[in-house]
Design an enzyme around this catalytic site. Sequence first.
Site, mmCIF file in Angstrom:
data_model
loop_
_atom_site.group_PDB
_atom_site.id
_atom_site.type_symbol
_atom_site.label_atom_id
_atom_site.label_comp_id
_atom_site.label_asym_id
_atom_site.label_seq_id
_atom_site.Cartn_x
_atom_site.Cartn_y
_atom_site.Cartn_z
ATOM 1 N N ASP A 328 49.497 41.890 44.280
ATOM 2 C CA ASP A 328 48.336 42.879 44.190
ATOM 3 C C ASP A 328 47.938 43.856 44.819
ATOM 4 O O ASP A 328 48.396 43.658 45.760
ATOM 5 C CB ASP A 328 47.420 41.606 43.839
ATOM 6 C CG ASP A 328 48.181 40.441 45.035
ATOM 7 O OD1 ASP A 328 49.232 40.484 45.430
ATOM 8 O OD2 ASP A 328 47.358 39.769 44.984
ATOM 9 N N GLU A 329 46.772 44.163 44.353
ATOM 10 C CA GLU A 329 45.663 45.163 45.366
ATOM 11 C C GLU A 329 46.476 45.526 46.790
ATOM 12 O O GLU A 329 46.347 46.096 47.588
ATOM 13 C CB GLU A 329 44.777 43.664 46.233
ATOM 14 C CG GLU A 329 44.256 43.414 44.613
ATOM 15 C CD GLU A 329 43.128 41.842 46.072
ATOM 16 O OE1 GLU A 329 42.305 41.807 45.414
ATOM 17 O OE2 GLU A 329 43.833 41.450 46.594
#
Length: 513
Positions: A328-329
């Site tokens: 993620d991210e």
Amino acid sequence: MKSKLISALIISIIMISFSSCENEPATDLTQTSFIPVPASVTATGSSFQIEKSIVVYYEEGEEGLKQTAQFLSEALAQITGTAPLIEVVQELPKEGIYLSLTEDEQNTGNEGYILTIGKELISIDATGAAGSFYGIQTLLQTLPVKAEGDQPIHIATGTVNDFPEYGYRGAMLDVSRHFFDVEDVKRFIDFLATYKMNALHLHLSDDQGWRIEIKSWPKLTEIGGSTEVGGGDGGYYTQEDYTELVNYANERHIIIVPEIDMPGHTNAALASYPELNCDGKATELYTGTEVGFSTLCTRNETTYQFVEDVVREISALTPGPFFHIGGDESHVTAHDDYVYFINRVQKIVDSHGKRVMGWDEIANASLIDNAVVQFWADIKNTTMGVEQGAKVIMSPAKKAYLDMQYDSTTHLGLHWAAYIEVDTAYDWNPATYIEGITKENILGIESPLWTETITNMDELEYMVFPRLPGFAEIGWSSPDLRNWEGYKNRLAQHGKRFEAMGIDYYKSNLVPW
Ligand code: NGO
């Protein structure tokens, strides 16, 4: 005269209602506040009395049931003060509690069970040891949390025929932002077990802390495990600690899903080993709460040696089928580098016999067969994953994030995704939440507890309860049987169970406690 009559009437009404509370044995099983709501409950109108001399029997040849029998005996001891004896039998006993296994004739998977409460005998006939364990959890919900002195305990007779809607019913605990020790995690596991959940996802690494010993890269915990959000001491699990958690969870039919978040969310590793950084310089340890600023050096072979070692060591300690790679991210990883990294790392996970799982961003890579995408924010990513044949775990941040504040007055938690009151958390259906993604695409649901603002067990319990039982019910019970009006009344009855477990919960005024 008239007023005398009325007061006599009132007194007798009060006496009748008292006596019915204290002495009348329960006879209607359908009135029990089960969470999750079972597939079917039928009442037969009498009651079973639990004697201190009650015996727990299990079917000869089914050694998998021994542990379940022990669990039940210990749980009954908590209630009545006496631990029932456990005996193996060849035939159905006439009285007591009997655990047995049966063929899966109804095709409900190995988690189904039938709990039959007769006047003399309670039997739990399950399709696997997990089902037997769930039957016990159901049985325990028919009992008071504690016997009142020597008052006999009565259970209404009838049958519960039950099996889960989804095979994956999980919660995540972020032990990186704030560290939670082995005892804390065991308590969290107990919460899951009570509500028939079967997966604990441990978020073991992030910018603020590396929490699991890796023997071939010891500085990860030495340096990377030495702090946490706010600058506290942090901490980590030795491999023995981790194994202790795996075993404790396993005894409760819960798998551990380990997550090493990469290539972003890696500052703790980057601070521990300079060679993981593209410029060859170790970063500073980080104790703030920003996200999206770190990345492994994706075009450097050392990085893949590192991933290989970490995945190998953790996989060897993990009997469960999954390995979560985060993903993620990764805002400071170039898109091509990100795709290249995920493509390679999936294969490393696969080569260690684990099924790869990742946050929905990983669907930007070419997913390998069997990959699992965990939806948290991006419908487009998740749909891309499904188009590639991946299965989905549903964790919509707007519904399932346990770190979201209940409302604007809650002092703990975040609200970037939503305020999530108890009704909002409960009232949704994973199979209709994203257009085009249906039950066949979904393995189950998971509620993540991120811990930027959560520093200890009291705070954890406040965020988790009372939302967790609702997530458990979404995972276990058919949507046809679920509705907020009925649920909130059942939940209210669980308040005293939370109290008996010493749980510090949020007393939402939407629930008639
Ligand atoms: C996001 C982020 C986490 C945060 C969390 C806070 C995901 C998958 N990545 O969820 O790093 O802790 O929000 O709610």
